[in-house]
Design a protein around this motif. Structure first.
Motif, short mmCIF file in Angstrom:
data_model
loop_
_atom_site.label_atom_id
_atom_site.label_comp_id
_atom_site.label_asym_id
_atom_site.label_seq_id
_atom_site.Cartn_x
_atom_site.Cartn_y
_atom_site.Cartn_z
N MET A 1 0.82 -1.18 0.00
CA MET A 1 0.00 0.00 0.00
C MET A 1 0.87 1.25 0.00
O MET A 1 0.61 2.18 -0.75
N ALA A 2 1.89 1.28 0.84
CA ALA A 2 2.74 2.47 0.93
C ALA A 2 3.41 2.77 -0.41
O ALA A 2 3.49 3.93 -0.81
N ALA A 3 3.87 1.74 -1.09
CA ALA A 3 4.51 1.95 -2.39
C ALA A 3 3.53 2.52 -3.40
O ALA A 3 3.88 3.41 -4.19
N ASP A 4 2.28 2.06 -3.37
CA ASP A 4 1.27 2.57 -4.30
C ASP A 4 0.90 4.01 -3.99
O ASP A 4 0.75 4.83 -4.89
N ASP A 10 -0.43 14.49 -1.74
CA ASP A 10 -0.85 14.57 -0.34
C ASP A 10 -0.56 15.96 0.19
O ASP A 10 0.07 16.77 -0.47
N SER A 11 -1.03 16.23 1.39
CA SER A 11 -0.92 17.56 1.99
C SER A 11 0.47 17.84 2.56
O SER A 11 0.77 18.98 2.89
N GLY A 12 1.29 16.83 2.71
CA GLY A 12 2.59 17.00 3.32
C GLY A 12 2.56 16.91 4.84
O GLY A 12 3.58 17.07 5.50
N ILE A 13 1.38 16.66 5.40
CA ILE A 13 1.25 16.51 6.85
C ILE A 13 1.40 15.04 7.20
O ILE A 13 0.57 14.21 6.82
N ALA A 14 2.49 14.72 7.90
CA ALA A 14 2.76 13.33 8.26
C ALA A 14 2.23 13.03 9.66
O ALA A 14 2.28 13.87 10.55
N VAL A 15 1.69 11.83 9.82
CA VAL A 15 1.20 11.34 11.11
C VAL A 15 1.73 9.92 11.29
O VAL A 15 2.32 9.34 10.37
N GLN A 16 1.52 9.35 12.45
CA GLN A 16 1.81 7.93 12.63
C GLN A 16 0.58 7.18 12.11
O GLN A 16 -0.39 6.98 12.82
N ALA A 17 0.61 6.83 10.85
CA ALA A 17 -0.54 6.23 10.18
C ALA A 17 -0.76 4.79 10.65
O ALA A 17 0.19 4.10 11.01
N CYS A 18 -2.00 4.38 10.62
CA CYS A 18 -2.35 3.00 10.97
C CYS A 18 -1.63 2.02 10.05
O CYS A 18 -1.14 1.00 10.48
N GLY A 19 -1.59 2.37 8.77
CA GLY A 19 -0.90 1.53 7.81
C GLY A 19 -1.70 0.35 7.31
O GLY A 19 -1.33 -0.28 6.34
N ASP A 20 -2.78 0.06 7.96
CA ASP A 20 -3.62 -1.07 7.58
C ASP A 20 -5.09 -0.72 7.86
O ASP A 20 -5.82 -1.52 8.43
N PHE A 38 -15.35 2.47 19.66
CA PHE A 38 -15.25 1.98 18.29
C PHE A 38 -14.06 2.66 17.65
O PHE A 38 -13.91 3.87 17.69
N GLY A 39 -13.18 1.87 17.07
CA GLY A 39 -12.01 2.46 16.41
C GLY A 39 -11.12 1.38 15.85
O GLY A 39 -11.46 0.19 15.83
N PRO A 40 -9.93 1.79 15.39
CA PRO A 40 -8.99 0.81 14.84
C PRO A 40 -8.50 -0.11 15.95
O PRO A 40 -8.35 0.31 17.10
N ASN A 41 -8.29 -1.37 15.61
CA ASN A 41 -7.85 -2.32 16.63
C ASN A 41 -6.65 -3.15 16.17
O ASN A 41 -6.37 -4.20 16.74
N ALA A 49 3.55 8.54 7.85
CA ALA A 49 3.06 8.70 6.47
C ALA A 49 2.06 9.84 6.43
O ALA A 49 1.62 10.35 7.46
N ALA A 50 1.67 10.20 5.22
CA ALA A 50 0.64 11.22 5.04
C ALA A 50 -0.69 10.69 5.60
O ALA A 50 -1.03 9.53 5.39
N TRP A 51 -1.42 11.55 6.28
CA TRP A 51 -2.69 11.11 6.88
C TRP A 51 -3.67 10.64 5.83
O TRP A 51 -4.52 9.79 6.09
N GLU A 52 -3.56 11.15 4.63
CA GLU A 52 -4.48 10.77 3.56
C GLU A 52 -4.38 9.29 3.21
O GLU A 52 -5.34 8.70 2.72
N TRP A 53 -3.23 8.68 3.48
CA TRP A 53 -3.07 7.27 3.13
C TRP A 53 -4.08 6.41 3.85
O TRP A 53 -4.68 5.51 3.26
N ASP A 54 -4.27 6.64 5.15
CA ASP A 54 -5.26 5.85 5.90
C ASP A 54 -6.67 6.11 5.37
O ASP A 54 -7.49 5.19 5.27
N VAL A 55 -6.97 7.36 5.04
CA VAL A 55 -8.31 7.69 4.52
C VAL A 55 -8.54 7.00 3.18
O VAL A 55 -9.60 6.41 2.95
#
Length: 106
Positions: A1-4, A10-20, A38-41, A49-55
């Motif tokens: 996913m990250a490679a794709d 992206d906005s250039g705003i990096a966060v600790q993304a879930c990645g999955d 309710f949330g990621p588990n 990574a950019a926050w948009e990746w998780d979205v």
């Protein structure tokens, strides 16, 4: 996913993304104070990574799940009255019957 996603805008705003971030990795669980949350588990693939990746990943997952499970609006559902309206049980939000405080039906 990250490679794709690395080549997408992206906005250039990096966060600790879930990645999955997909629909199967979200759910309900008990917080330490016993509230239902309710949330990621699943956090075994986090990355800066950019926050948009998780979205984007979540949106693709919801789209895929919808196509797989064939979620569609059934035409008969919108026109069917709620069961409580037809029985007169006074369900909240039912416009079919309104009962006054004296017990008579309006």
């Amino acid at each position: 996913m990250a490679a794709d996603l690395a080549t997408t805008p992206d906005s250039g705003i990096a966060v600790q993304a879930c990645g999955d971030a997909h629909i199967s990795n979200f759910g309900g669980f008990a917080a330490p104070d016993r509230r239902m949350v309710f949330g990621p588990n699943d956090f075994d693939e986090t990355l800066p990574a950019a926050w948009e990746w998780d979205v984007k990943r979540m949106a693709a997952s919801v789209e895929t799940a919808g196509a797989t499970w064939a979620f569609r609006r059934r035409p008969d559902v919108a026109s069917s009255p709620p069961a409580c309206a037809s029985t007169g049980s006074g369900c909240a939000g039912s416009p079919a019957r309104a009962t006054s405080t004296s017990g008579t039906t309006a």
